[in-house]
Design an enzyme around this catalytic site. Structure first.
Site, PDB file in Angstrom:
ATOM      1  CB  SER A 123     -26.377  84.281  35.092  1.00 22.75           C
ATOM      2  OG  SER A 123     -26.771  84.639  36.572  1.00 22.75           O
ATOM      3  CG  HIS A 144     -23.962  82.468  31.319  1.00 21.24           C
ATOM      4  ND1 HIS A 144     -25.241  82.590  31.153  1.00 21.24           N
ATOM      5  CD2 HIS A 144     -23.976  81.902  32.845  1.00 21.24           C
ATOM      6  CE1 HIS A 144     -26.054  82.178  31.882  1.00 21.24           C
ATOM      7  NE2 HIS A 144     -25.289  81.495  33.029  1.00 21.24           N
ATOM      8  CD  GLU A 156     -25.847  84.009  27.132  1.00 27.36           C
ATOM      9  OE1 GLU A 156     -26.623  84.264  26.628  1.00 27.36           O
ATOM     10  OE2 GLU A 156     -25.950  83.654  28.426  1.00 27.36           O
ATOM     11  CG  ASN A 203     -30.292  83.749  32.769  1.00 31.12           C
ATOM     12  OD1 ASN A 203     -30.948  82.622  32.810  1.00 31.12           O
ATOM     13  ND2 ASN A 203     -29.032  83.824  33.321  1.00 31.12           N
TER      14      ASN A 203
END
Length: 308
Positions: A123, A144, A156, A203
Site C-alpha cells: 500500500s 494495490h 491501483e 494513501n
C-alpha cells in the site's frame, strides 16, 4: 513475458484477508490459483472464507452455482515458494515490511519462470526498490487491492522506474478481468494508475486525513463518535476516518504514514502520538477486536490524552 490473455496461473502469497480475497478474485476470473502460506491453519481458514464468500454471491444470483463451485476448485493450497514455479503472475500480500518483501522477491526471481510477472500488493512501499532486488525489474509492478478485495471496486496499479510498457499493459488488462460483484453480469474492476511515489494515490491522500482525525481526538477537539459522524454526514463518506482506520489496521496506517514521512520529508505526515500509542498497546483495530473502537473484546487502558 506473459500477456494478459496468457496469464492462466496466478500465485498469491499470504492467506490473510487480503491474500484470500485476491485469490478469490483470480479464481472467479478463471485462473488456476496457487495460494501460498507457511501456516496451514491460515490456508484452511482462507479456503473456508473464500468458499463461503463465493456461495453467498451465488445465493444472491451474482454468480452461477456452477461458476461458484468451479472457482473453488481452481484454488490449490501450497506451502513453499518452489510450488509457484509455473505461475504466470505472482502477487504477494504479506506483511508491509520492505526488507521482508525484498527477501521474498529475491526468492521469487530465482524460482519463477523467466516470463513470470512479479507483483506486490503493497500500500505504500516503493516498487522500484522491490524490483531492484530482482534480475527482472522490468517485470515487477504494484497491484494495490483494497480491503476486502472481492467487494472493493478499485485496483491501483503502480509502475516502478523500470516496469516495461508491456508488463504495465498486461497487468492493467488482466486487472480489468477481475469480477466486480456490483456488475452482476459483467467482469471488470476499475483500475487507476500511479507513478512510484510514497503512498501512491489513495494513501497519499487518505492517510493524512486519518492522521488528522487522530490529532483531533488526541487534542480533545471532539469525541471519536463526533469526529466520525462529522465526516460521514458532513462530507458524505460512507465511514468515518477513525472507524476506517480500525478496518484498515492501525499498524498498517502507522506503517504507511512512516513511509510518507520518510519518503517525502514533510512533517505533515508525522504520525500522531496517539496512533503510535495505540499500535504499541496492541490496539490494531477490528482484526484484534479493539482499536479506536471496541469490537467485542475488552479495551486496554490507552486513553486519548493530549501532551500539548
Amino acid at each position: 513475458m506473459a500477456t494478459a490473455s496468457e496469464i492462466a496461473a496466478v500465485g498469491v502469497i499470504g492467506a490473510g484477508q487480503m491474500g484470500s480475497g485476491i485469490a478469490q478474485l483470480a479464481a472467479a476470473a478463471g485462473c488456476a490459483v496457487l495460494l501460498l502460506d507457511a501456516d496451514s491453519a491460515a490456508l484452511t481458514r482462507a479456503v473456508a472464507s473464500i468458499s463461503a464468500s463465493l456461495r453467498r454471491l451465488a445465493a444472491k444470483g451474482q454468480l452461477s452455482q456452477a461458476a461458484c463451485e468451479d472457482s473453488i476448485k481452481r484454488i490449490r493450497c501450497v506451502s513453499t515458494v518452489q510450488d509457484l514455479r509455473e505461475a504466470d503472475l505472482v502477487i504477494e500480500a504479506i506483511v508491509e515490511n520492505e526488507d521482508v518483501k525484498k527477501k521474498l522477491f529475491v526468492e521469487l526471481d530465482k524460482i519463477t519462470k523467466p516470463s513470470a510477472i512479479l507483483a506486490s500488493n503493497t500500500s505504500s512501499i516503493s516498487i522500484t526498490r522491490l524490483a531492484s532486488a530482482t534480475k527482472r525489474p522490468s517485470q515487477v509492478i504494484g497491484m494495490h487491492f483494497f480491503n476486502p478485495p472481492p467487494i472493493m471496486r478499485l485496483i491501483e496499479i503502480i509502475r516502478g522506474a523500470d516496469t516495461s510498457d508491456e508488463v504495465f499493459a498486461a497487468v492493467k488488462s488482466f486487472s480489468e478481468r477481475f469480477p466486480d460483484v456490483f456488475k452482476i453480469c459483467r467482469l471488470g474492476k476499475t483500475v487507476i494508475c500511479s507513478q512510484d511515489y510514497p503512498g501512491f494515490i489513495v494513501n497519499r491522500i487518505l492517510m493524512p486525513l486519518i492522521n488528522e482525525a487522530f490529532w483531533a481526538l488526541y487534542t480533545g477537539v471532539a469525541t471519536k463518535e463526533d469526529i466520525d459522524t462529522g465526516m460521514k454526514l458532513g462530507t458524505n463518506h460512507p465511514m468515518g476516518p477513525l472507524q476506517l482506520a480500525d478496518f484498515i489496521g492501525l499498524d498498517v496506517c502507522l506503517s504507511v504514514l512512516r513511509v510518507l514521512h520518510n519518503g517525502l520529508g514533510d512533517n505533515k505526515y508525522s504520525p500522531c502520538p496517539l496512533l503510535v500509542q495505540y499500535v504499541d498497546a496492541g490496539r490494531l483495530g477490528k482484526k484484534r477486536g479493539v482499536g479506536v473502537y471496541s469490537y467485542g473484546q475488552k479495551s486496554s487502558n490507552v486513553k486519548p490524552k493530549s501532551s500539548l
